[in-house]
Design a protein around this motif. Structure first.
Motif, PDB file in Angstrom:
ATOM      1  N   THR A 103       0.821  -1.213   0.000  1.00  0.00           N
ATOM      2  CA  THR A 103       0.000   0.000   0.000  1.00  0.00           C
ATOM      3  C   THR A 103       0.852   1.259   0.000  1.00  0.00           C
ATOM      4  O   THR A 103       0.411   2.311  -0.452  1.00  0.00           O
ATOM      5  CB  THR A 103      -0.968   0.038   1.199  1.00  0.00           C
ATOM      6  OG1 THR A 103      -0.239  -0.120   2.403  1.00  0.00           O
ATOM      7  CG2 THR A 103      -2.008  -1.063   1.089  1.00  0.00           C
ATOM      8  N   ASP A 104       2.079   1.153   0.486  1.00  0.00           N
ATOM      9  CA  ASP A 104       2.967   2.324   0.499  1.00  0.00           C
ATOM     10  C   ASP A 104       3.485   2.672  -0.887  1.00  0.00           C
ATOM     11  O   ASP A 104       3.837   3.823  -1.145  1.00  0.00           O
ATOM     12  CB  ASP A 104       4.152   2.085   1.439  1.00  0.00           C
ATOM     13  CG  ASP A 104       3.712   1.935   2.883  1.00  0.00           C
ATOM     14  OD1 ASP A 104       2.707   2.563   3.269  1.00  0.00           O
ATOM     15  OD2 ASP A 104       4.369   1.177   3.626  1.00  0.00           O
ATOM     16  N   THR A 105       3.528   1.695  -1.782  1.00  0.00           N
ATOM     17  CA  THR A 105       4.091   1.926  -3.118  1.00  0.00           C
ATOM     18  C   THR A 105       3.036   1.927  -4.218  1.00  0.00           C
ATOM     19  O   THR A 105       3.351   2.188  -5.367  1.00  0.00           O
ATOM     20  CB  THR A 105       5.160   0.854  -3.442  1.00  0.00           C
ATOM     21  OG1 THR A 105       4.550  -0.441  -3.382  1.00  0.00           O
ATOM     22  CG2 THR A 105       6.309   0.929  -2.452  1.00  0.00           C
ATOM     23  N   PHE A 106       1.781   1.670  -3.894  1.00  0.00           N
ATOM     24  CA  PHE A 106       0.703   1.574  -4.890  1.00  0.00           C
ATOM     25  C   PHE A 106       0.312   2.941  -5.435  1.00  0.00           C
ATOM     26  O   PHE A 106       0.246   3.915  -4.688  1.00  0.00           O
ATOM     27  CB  PHE A 106      -0.521   0.909  -4.250  1.00  0.00           C
ATOM     28  CG  PHE A 106      -1.647   0.673  -5.210  1.00  0.00           C
ATOM     29  CD1 PHE A 106      -1.607  -0.394  -6.082  1.00  0.00           C
ATOM     30  CD2 PHE A 106      -2.739   1.527  -5.245  1.00  0.00           C
ATOM     31  CE1 PHE A 106      -2.641  -0.622  -6.977  1.00  0.00           C
ATOM     32  CE2 PHE A 106      -3.775   1.309  -6.131  1.00  0.00           C
ATOM     33  CZ  PHE A 106      -3.727   0.234  -6.999  1.00  0.00           C
ATOM     34  N   GLU A 107       0.055   3.020  -6.745  1.00  0.00           N
ATOM     35  CA  GLU A 107      -0.428   4.250  -7.378  1.00  0.00           C
ATOM     36  C   GLU A 107      -1.806   3.995  -7.988  1.00  0.00           C
ATOM     37  O   GLU A 107      -2.011   3.010  -8.690  1.00  0.00           O
ATOM     38  CB  GLU A 107       0.552   4.708  -8.457  1.00  0.00           C
ATOM     39  CG  GLU A 107       1.879   5.156  -7.884  1.00  0.00           C
ATOM     40  CD  GLU A 107       2.800   5.743  -8.937  1.00  0.00           C
ATOM     41  OE1 GLU A 107       2.292   6.305  -9.920  1.00  0.00           O
ATOM     42  OE2 GLU A 107       4.020   5.638  -8.746  1.00  0.00           O
ATOM     43  N   LEU A 108      -2.751   4.888  -7.729  1.00  0.00           N
ATOM     44  CA  LEU A 108      -4.119   4.766  -8.239  1.00  0.00           C
ATOM     45  C   LEU A 108      -4.170   5.029  -9.733  1.00  0.00           C
ATOM     46  O   LEU A 108      -3.443   5.880 -10.243  1.00  0.00           O
ATOM     47  CB  LEU A 108      -5.037   5.768  -7.527  1.00  0.00           C
ATOM     48  CG  LEU A 108      -5.213   5.580  -6.027  1.00  0.00           C
ATOM     49  CD1 LEU A 108      -5.962   6.757  -5.439  1.00  0.00           C
ATOM     50  CD2 LEU A 108      -5.944   4.277  -5.734  1.00  0.00           C
ATOM     51  N   ASP A 109      -5.095   4.336 -10.426  1.00  0.00           N
ATOM     52  CA  ASP A 109      -5.314   4.635 -11.836  1.00  0.00           C
ATOM     53  C   ASP A 109      -6.161   5.907 -11.942  1.00  0.00           C
ATOM     54  O   ASP A 109      -6.767   6.353 -10.965  1.00  0.00           O
ATOM     55  CB  ASP A 109      -5.989   3.455 -12.554  1.00  0.00           C
ATOM     56  CG  ASP A 109      -7.358   3.136 -11.987  1.00  0.00           C
ATOM     57  OD1 ASP A 109      -8.299   3.919 -12.240  1.00  0.00           O
ATOM     58  OD2 ASP A 109      -7.491   2.104 -11.297  1.00  0.00           O
ATOM     59  N   ALA A 110      -6.203   6.494 -13.135  1.00  0.00           N
ATOM     60  CA  ALA A 110      -6.875   7.788 -13.340  1.00  0.00           C
ATOM     61  C   ALA A 110      -8.361   7.730 -12.979  1.00  0.00           C
ATOM     62  O   ALA A 110      -8.896   8.668 -12.376  1.00  0.00           O
ATOM     63  CB  ALA A 110      -6.694   8.259 -14.780  1.00  0.00           C
ATOM     64  N   GLY A 111      -9.048   6.659 -13.339  1.00  0.00           N
ATOM     65  CA  GLY A 111     -10.481   6.537 -13.040  1.00  0.00           C
ATOM     66  C   GLY A 111     -10.758   6.493 -11.549  1.00  0.00           C
ATOM     67  O   GLY A 111     -11.685   7.143 -11.058  1.00  0.00           O
ATOM     68  N   THR A 112      -9.953   5.732 -10.831  1.00  0.00           N
ATOM     69  CA  THR A 112     -10.117   5.648  -9.381  1.00  0.00           C
ATOM     70  C   THR A 112      -9.814   6.989  -8.737  1.00  0.00           C
ATOM     71  O   THR A 112     -10.525   7.435  -7.833  1.00  0.00           O
ATOM     72  CB  THR A 112      -9.197   4.557  -8.803  1.00  0.00           C
ATOM     73  OG1 THR A 112      -9.512   3.304  -9.423  1.00  0.00           O
ATOM     74  CG2 THR A 112      -9.364   4.439  -7.299  1.00  0.00           C
ATOM     75  N   GLN A 113      -8.763   7.663  -9.219  1.00  0.00           N
ATOM     76  CA  GLN A 113      -8.414   8.970  -8.663  1.00  0.00           C
ATOM     77  C   GLN A 113      -9.539   9.976  -8.889  1.00  0.00           C
ATOM     78  O   GLN A 113      -9.880  10.754  -8.005  1.00  0.00           O
ATOM     79  CB  GLN A 113      -7.111   9.496  -9.276  1.00  0.00           C
ATOM     80  CG  GLN A 113      -6.623  10.771  -8.628  1.00  0.00           C
ATOM     81  CD  GLN A 113      -6.298  10.590  -7.154  1.00  0.00           C
ATOM     82  OE1 GLN A 113      -5.484   9.740  -6.799  1.00  0.00           O
ATOM     83  NE2 GLN A 113      -6.935  11.362  -6.293  1.00  0.00           N
ATOM     84  N   GLN A 114     -10.165   9.923 -10.083  1.00  0.00           N
ATOM     85  CA  GLN A 114     -11.270  10.832 -10.392  1.00  0.00           C
ATOM     86  C   GLN A 114     -12.465  10.553  -9.470  1.00  0.00           C
ATOM     87  O   GLN A 114     -13.097  11.479  -8.954  1.00  0.00           O
ATOM     88  CB  GLN A 114     -11.674  10.693 -11.852  1.00  0.00           C
ATOM     89  CG  GLN A 114     -12.727  11.687 -12.282  1.00  0.00           C
ATOM     90  CD  GLN A 114     -13.037  11.578 -13.768  1.00  0.00           C
ATOM     91  OE1 GLN A 114     -12.741  10.569 -14.411  1.00  0.00           O
ATOM     92  NE2 GLN A 114     -13.636  12.618 -14.309  1.00  0.00           N
ATOM     93  N   ALA A 115     -12.768   9.287  -9.241  1.00  0.00           N
ATOM     94  CA  ALA A 115     -13.878   8.931  -8.348  1.00  0.00           C
ATOM     95  C   ALA A 115     -13.598   9.410  -6.923  1.00  0.00           C
ATOM     96  O   ALA A 115     -14.487   9.948  -6.253  1.00  0.00           O
ATOM     97  CB  ALA A 115     -14.103   7.418  -8.371  1.00  0.00           C
TER      98      ALA A 115
END
Length: 113
Positions: free
Chosen positions: A81-93
């Motif tokens: 979880t410390d290194t995970f990056e969200l995808d654009a759709g998840t970030q927008q939500a």
């Protein structure tokens, strides 16, 4: 999280109650909010801080439970979880949900504006 249901006005729900039953029994305070401080703005600020603290604690507890369950099941590395990056759709939500959260947090000021 314990899974226990509570009724804001009456405390813990009776054993065996369903979620629908508990939801039907929940009550909302009627009338004006009591004023605790001489300046009503301090009361509003306190309400916002308590709402924020409540939301933060729920998020921390759920995140810890989810991460722990995934690590225990071997589906997630302990540091994932410390290194995970969200995808654009998840970030927008999440951005949209944040706006709703901010509106709810600031709702106590609506009556004074």
């Amino acid at each position: 999280m314990s899974g226990a249901h509570t009724d804001e006005a009456n405390g813990p729900a009776e054993a065996g109650g369903t979620d629908a039953t508990v939801a039907a029994l929940q009550r909302h305070a009627k009338g004006k909010r009591p004023q605790l401080f001489a300046d009503p703005a301090v009361d509003h600020l306190l309400a916002m801080v308590l709402e924020l603290a409540s939301e933060l604690w729920v998020a921390r507890e759920r995140g810890a439970a989810l991460e722990g369950a995934l690590v225990r099941a071997g589906a997630l590395a302990a540091d994932a979880t410390d290194t995970f990056e969200l995808d654009a759709g998840t970030q927008q939500a999440l951005d949209s949900e944040r706006q709703v959260f901010i509106q709810r947090l600031l709702r106590t000021l609506e009556g004074d504006v």
